[in-house]
Design an enzyme around this catalytic site. Structure first.
Site, mmCIF file in Angstrom:
data_model
loop_
_atom_site.group_PDB
_atom_site.id
_atom_site.type_symbol
_atom_site.label_atom_id
_atom_site.label_comp_id
_atom_site.label_asym_id
_atom_site.label_seq_id
_atom_site.Cartn_x
_atom_site.Cartn_y
_atom_site.Cartn_z
ATOM 1 N N HIS A 1 -6.221 31.336 74.002
ATOM 2 C CA HIS A 1 -5.109 31.154 74.900
ATOM 3 C C HIS A 1 -4.911 29.721 74.914
ATOM 4 O O HIS A 1 -6.018 28.915 75.796
ATOM 5 C CB HIS A 1 -5.113 31.283 76.277
ATOM 6 C CG HIS A 1 -4.342 31.695 77.727
ATOM 7 N ND1 HIS A 1 -4.121 30.952 78.564
ATOM 8 C CD2 HIS A 1 -2.727 31.986 77.652
ATOM 9 C CE1 HIS A 1 -2.832 30.830 79.431
ATOM 10 N NE2 HIS A 1 -2.476 31.293 78.504
ATOM 11 N N HIS B 1 2.164 23.273 76.771
ATOM 12 C CA HIS B 1 2.547 24.042 77.758
ATOM 13 C C HIS B 1 4.023 24.400 78.430
ATOM 14 O O HIS B 1 5.214 24.685 79.316
ATOM 15 C CB HIS B 1 1.350 25.010 78.659
ATOM 16 C CG HIS B 1 1.953 25.693 79.239
ATOM 17 N ND1 HIS B 1 2.339 25.843 80.931
ATOM 18 C CD2 HIS B 1 1.958 27.381 79.528
ATOM 19 C CE1 HIS B 1 2.120 26.900 81.583
ATOM 20 N NE2 HIS B 1 2.312 27.891 80.251
#
Length: 250
Positions: free
Chosen positions: A6, A49
């Site tokens: 991730h 992100h």
């Protein structure tokens, strides 16, 4: 259970950096790596992100307000490690290409649910195609229209629907599949939050379900405490996005 990194190995290294991706790509039996893309003010694809740079860099403000040169002047720190910069998508693909041409897969999340970056779908599909990596990529987004555009640009592209709730993922996927005659029903993967598996397994129709466990929060713990996958497998989860994949596969 298939394990994905991730944002790279993001528990031990700065998330979405070349170091985090390099550490991940060398993990034996890793299914894939997940990352996030946005656009700079001058239209360059970058891997980060948050819509703002504040949390992960020494800068302040929105990614979309920075040129690539300005973003590259920001620093990403991690303790005693040397600082890094926000990578471009091309830099990441060049790093990962040797493994992507083998068995490794890459999940590219288009960060278009807060700010719909014009042309981001065209740019990423073209870049991936130009580098000969299309077969190794999964495109995901919280914003279904981005997946519609990706499919129109590359009908064979593998897609994943993101949402907090598993039920929302499923109904979005069914809706998308109903738009096209050239896609197999049940082929769009579901990418729910791992703590929100709100459907019985029989409703999932054997779909791929990749559950994400974002941030550095429960149930993942640093320093080697491992999750048990039993209840997730029983709920139909086939893959997990984890911050510490190296603890499970090394």
């Amino acid at each position: 259970m298939k394990i994905w990194a991730h944002r790279g190995c993001s528990q031990m290294y700065p998330e979405n950096t070349l170091t985090a991706f390099e550490k991940a790509m060398n993990i034996p039996n890793l299914a894939g790596i997940e990352l996030d893309i946005q656009l700079t003010s001058d239209g360059e694809l970058v891997v980060i992100h948050d819509e703002r740079v504040d949390r992960t860099t020494d800068g302040f403000g929105y990614v979309r307000d920075y040129s690539l040169k300005e973003l590259k002047a920001l620093h990403i720190y991690a303790g005693r490690m040397k600082s890094e910069t926000i990578p471009t998508m091309k830099e990441v693909l060049e790093l990962l290409a040797p493994e992507l041409k083998k068995d490794l897969r890459l999940n590219i999340e288009l960060k278009t649910s807060v700010y719909n970056y014009p042309g981001i779908e065209e740019k990423i599909v073209k870049l991936v195609g130009d580098m000969g990596l299309a077969d190794s990529i999964v495109y995901s987004s919280f914003y279904p229209e981005s997946l519609v555009k990706v499919h129109e640009l590359e009908p064979t592209a593998k897609l994943g629907v993101l949402d907090d709730l598993l039920s929302n993922c499923l109904y979005k996927a069914i809706g998308l599949e109903s738009l096209w005659d050239d896609i197999e029903k049940g082929s769009i993967a579901l990418h729910p939050g791992g703590m929100h598996l709100d459907l019985p397994i029989e409703k999932l129709q054997n779909r791929t379900v990749r559950a994400w466990f974002g941030g550095h929060l429960y149930p993942e713990q640093p320093t080697g405490r491992l999750m048990s996958f039993d209840k997730y497998e029983a709920a139909g989860v086939t893959d997990v996005f984890l911050n510490e994949p190296e603890k499970y596969l090394n």
